[in-house]
Enzyme design. Structure first.
Site, PDB file in Angstrom:
ATOM      1  N   HIS A 162       0.873  -1.051   0.230  1.00 35.05           N
ATOM      2  CA  HIS A 162       0.029   0.251   0.159  1.00 35.05           C
ATOM      3  C   HIS A 162       0.788   1.452  -0.009  1.00 35.05           C
ATOM      4  O   HIS A 162       0.549   2.037  -0.917  1.00 35.05           O
ATOM      5  CB  HIS A 162      -1.067  -0.061   0.925  1.00 35.05           C
ATOM      6  CG  HIS A 162      -1.869   1.086   1.641  1.00 35.05           C
ATOM      7  ND1 HIS A 162      -2.808   1.367   1.023  1.00 35.05           N
ATOM      8  CD2 HIS A 162      -1.113   2.872   2.101  1.00 35.05           C
ATOM      9  CE1 HIS A 162      -3.204   2.579   1.419  1.00 35.05           C
ATOM     10  NE2 HIS A 162      -2.447   2.947   2.190  1.00 35.05           N
ATOM     11  N   GLU A 163       1.968   1.316   0.825  1.00 36.40           N
ATOM     12  CA  GLU A 163       2.632   2.295   0.823  1.00 36.40           C
ATOM     13  C   GLU A 163       3.393   2.921  -0.035  1.00 36.40           C
ATOM     14  O   GLU A 163       3.432   3.591  -0.787  1.00 36.40           O
ATOM     15  CB  GLU A 163       4.067   1.979   2.013  1.00 36.40           C
ATOM     16  CG  GLU A 163       3.036   1.681   3.399  1.00 36.40           C
ATOM     17  CD  GLU A 163       1.916   3.639   3.727  1.00 36.40           C
ATOM     18  OE1 GLU A 163       2.201   4.301   2.901  1.00 36.40           O
ATOM     19  OE2 GLU A 163       1.028   3.111   4.528  1.00 36.40           O
ATOM     20  N   GLU A 219      -6.346   6.628  -1.361  1.00 39.18           N
ATOM     21  CA  GLU A 219      -6.656   5.531  -0.394  1.00 39.18           C
ATOM     22  C   GLU A 219      -6.953   4.096  -0.848  1.00 39.18           C
ATOM     23  O   GLU A 219      -5.871   3.166  -0.703  1.00 39.18           O
ATOM     24  CB  GLU A 219      -6.822   5.890   0.897  1.00 39.18           C
ATOM     25  CG  GLU A 219      -6.018   6.497   2.027  1.00 39.18           C
ATOM     26  CD  GLU A 219      -5.176   6.675   2.546  1.00 39.18           C
ATOM     27  OE1 GLU A 219      -5.038   5.364   2.872  1.00 39.18           O
ATOM     28  OE2 GLU A 219      -4.170   7.304   2.501  1.00 39.18           O
ATOM     29  N   HIS A 238       1.866   4.300  -2.762  1.00 40.10           N
ATOM     30  CA  HIS A 238       1.929   5.631  -3.066  1.00 40.10           C
ATOM     31  C   HIS A 238       2.870   6.298  -3.867  1.00 40.10           C
ATOM     32  O   HIS A 238       3.005   7.501  -4.130  1.00 40.10           O
ATOM     33  CB  HIS A 238       2.253   6.179  -1.397  1.00 40.10           C
ATOM     34  CG  HIS A 238       0.174   6.081  -0.553  1.00 40.10           C
ATOM     35  ND1 HIS A 238      -0.660   6.741  -1.433  1.00 40.10           N
ATOM     36  CD2 HIS A 238      -0.175   5.722   0.448  1.00 40.10           C
ATOM     37  CE1 HIS A 238      -2.063   6.378  -0.384  1.00 40.10           C
ATOM     38  NE2 HIS A 238      -1.775   5.769   0.063  1.00 40.10           N
TER      39      HIS A 238
END
Lengths: 185, 480
Positions: free
Chosen positions: B145-146, B230, B149
């Site tokens: 997930h990071e 997100e 980003h």
């Protein structure tokens, strides 16, 4: 006037030709680069296995066959040359490894060994890295092979003898699904 | 993947533009409210100056400011090898050009964030609580997930729009405060002509309205986009790991804690994987929240079926959120990528003996803070803080004198220094060439620790002058 048009057309064609050639070369290099990424990880796995065997040997007196199978698969995989051979040998190695990790369940002393735990983490990570880099390699190969087959770049590819690359398929689906083991007990 | 990044960049630019105009218009009217027509230019200039100044600062040192603010510490791989492995795996999966820097926040609340200017200079920070709570698959989901980003260029965008939002809030705050204290009487009556005064009057009213509305609008816009991002990062994470359940159960575990991350604040809250500041249960928080409701994120992840591509995530999202809402999470250009990516449905077996407890969490936090661990022969584990000066230390349980590995403490400090300065580690004498002297106290069995920490025993029959440590190779001289 006509001469001028012909001249322009030739110049355009030459530039297109150069462009196709360069893009083919670039793609081929990308495929090579992606392959070297996999190769690094495969080598790492080969380097880790002797340590694993060494650690496990003392604990697993009754599992010599399993350990032997891994050692053999490893030496076979190290001897493999082409992409096709390698994918076969490496999937055999993966199979032997997953069998080994199932057997480990019967040896609680081994499971508690710090050294073994560290090795297991390294191996798990290496397997994952192989899987992820394999995916990007296959993407690159697909791209490259498409380019070689499709018009008009196939003309340039034929002239300079660009060959299609093999996919790196590690295992079939049943083998990819690591056997589920319950650790809670 | 590339279509998605391009669409994301365009949207970032749009938002940037809209918010920039917001700021400039605000500056224009505030200037007008104070100084008439000449004032408008002054206000405009001031607003632009604040914006550019803050943007430059945040571009060049935004990541280090954020990391300092959240008390994140750069760590070497031996503090938590698994974390480094997982980050490297995701780096390979995302095809990033460079390995992101890895930070650990010594805090028991589980959370994580990414920051940095571009994929070449990215940093990923996770809390110690996260590491002690999640298993490998879950950690992989969070890191993915990071990494998304980073990959989707959200990190720079979030920093920039955060700064822009900050400028708008700052300007309107200063203006409203000054109105409050001068009662709006400021320099209004000093203008030369009556007409000017009237224009100023109008300017004043508009400025007050703007000062109240602009921060609100900008914030809502910012929040809406950050919430969408997100979801997008979740979708990309699934694409990278092919295992939605990992991220789903990680989110579940993270959200189930009552711990608050002490180092997080309103400015950095939007960066984290879930909101580190727990809103005190109000329905309104849905609109003013930086993060989408976590239950919905988990539900969407668990509904994904048939593949790990973006289209599968979009389908799952439509199913959960319903068609009534405008629910295009994924830009349509990325949806066209119809390639089928297999999902992994079976959990990877955990390495045995990885049950994690409170004690491990404490040890991890100490390791981040550069403690050195030594174990006494009686089984006692001692934790030596980084500033420890003495060379010997009696075990609090059995009273044995233990050697403090001063060299190791120094090396640890040196390694981290080297990391910060990007210099290779300084060369010290190799361990196996060092000599350690032990003085015998009698003729019976004796035990002591080699400086490397391994336990040594001398029998009464030992009569040589030295021997070599079988662990570190040090020469140990025995003197009687």
């Amino acid at each position: 006037m006509i001469m001028l048009f012909v001249f322009i057309a030739i110049v355009v064609l030459v530039f297109m030709f150069i462009g196709f050639y360069n893009s083919l070369v670039r793609l081929r290099n990308q495929v090579k680069n992606a392959w070297s990424q996999i190769d690094v990880q495969l080598k790492r796995r080969h380097d880790l296995i002797p340590n694993l065997i060494e650690t496990a040997k003392g604990y697993m007196k009754h599992e010599q066959d399993t350990l032997k199978a891994i050692t053999e698969a490893r030496s076979k995989a190290m001897g493999a040359d082409s992409v096709g051979e390698k994918s076969k040998a490496e999937s055999a190695l993966s199979g032997a490894m997953s069998k080994f990790f199932v057997v480990v369940e019967n040896y609680p002393d081994l499971k508690a060994n710090q050294n073994f735990l560290a090795l297991q983490e390294e191996l798990t990570s290496t397997e994952n890295k192989i899987a992820f880099s394999r995916q990007s390699y296959n993407d690159q190969v697909l791209f490259f092979n498409n380019k070689i087959q499709m018009f008009p770049s196939n003309i340039v590819a034929g002239m300079f003898n660009f060959k299609q690359e093999d996919f790196f398929e590690l295992e079939d689906k049943t083998e990819r699904a690591v056997p589920k083991v319950d650790f809670s007990s | 993947m590339w279509e998605l990044i391009r669409a994301n960049k365009q949207k970032s630019l749009m938002l940037f533009f809209v918010m920039g105009i917001c700021l400039v218009v605000l500056g224009y009217f505030i200037g007008g409210a104070y100084g008439g027509e000449e004032g408008t230019f002054f206000g405009l200039g001031l607003a632009l100056f604040i914006w550019i100044f803050m943007s430059v600062i945040s571009y060049f040192s935004g990541d280090s400011i954020i990391l300092k603010m959240s008390k994140a510490k750069r760590v070497s791989p031996n503090v938590h090898p698994q974390l480094f492995n997982v980050v490297e795996e995701m780096k390979i999966a995302a095809n990033l050009p460079a390995m992101p820097k890895v930070y650990i926040i010594p805090d028991p609340a589980p959370n994580a964030f990414a920051t940095g200017r571009n994929p070449q200079n990215a940093s990923i920070a996770v809390t110690a609580g996260l590491l002690s709570k999640l298993n490998r698959d879950e950690l992989q989901g969070v890191i993915a997930h990071e990494m998304s980003h980073v990959l989707n260029r959200d990190i720079l965008f979030m920093t920039f729009s955060g700064v822009l939002l900050g400028s708008i809030v700052f300007l309107s705050h200063v203006f409203l405060r000054s109105m409050w204290y001068t009662g709006g009487r400021g320099r209004r009556y000093s203008s030369r002509s009556k007409g000017g005064g009237q224009i100023q009057m109008i300017m004043m009213i508009v400025a007050i309205l703007m000062a109240i509305l602009a921060p609100l609008m900008a914030r809502l816009l910012y929040l809406a986009i950050s919430r969408k991002r997100e979801y997008l990062a979740d979708a990309t994470a699934v694409r990278l790991t092919r295992y939605p359940e990992g991220l789903a159960s990680a989110l579940e575990k993270i959200s189930s804690t009552d711990l608050n991350l002490t180092s997080a604040n309103k400015a950095t809250a939007a960066l984290y994987i879930i909101n580190p500041l727990k809103p005190k249960g109000s329905k309104l928080s849905n609109l003013s929240s930086t993060h989408p409701p976590i239950d919905e994120r988990i539900k969407v992840l668990r509904t994904i079926a048939g593949g790990a591509n973006y289209i599968n995530y979009q389908n799952a999202f439509t199913k959960i959120a319903g068609r009534g809402r405008r629910s295009n999470i994924i830009p349509s250009s990325a949806i066209h990528d119809k390639k089928n990516i297999d999902l992994r449905t079976i959990a990877k077996p955990e390495p045995a003996g990885t049950k994690k407890g409170v004690r491990d969490l404490g040890d991890l936090i100490r390791a981040v803070n550069k403690y050195v661990f030594i174990s006494c022969l009686c089984g006692m584990k001692m934790k030596i803080p980084p500033g420890f000066k003495k060379t010997e230390f009696p075990c609090p349980r059995c009273g044995r004198i233990n050697q403090v590995p001063i060299a190791e403490l120094a090396v640890l400090a040196g390694v981290t220094q080297g990391l910060e300065k990007q210099h290779p580690q300084k060369e010290t004498t190799p361990v196996h060439k060092q000599i350690f002297a032990y003085h015998r106290t009698g003729k019976s069995w004796e035990s002591f620790n080699c400086p490397c920490g391994s336990a040594k025993q001398l029998s009464p029959a030992f009569n040589k002058d030295f021997f070599y440590c079988n662990k570190c190779g040090r020469k140990i001289e025995v003197k009687s």
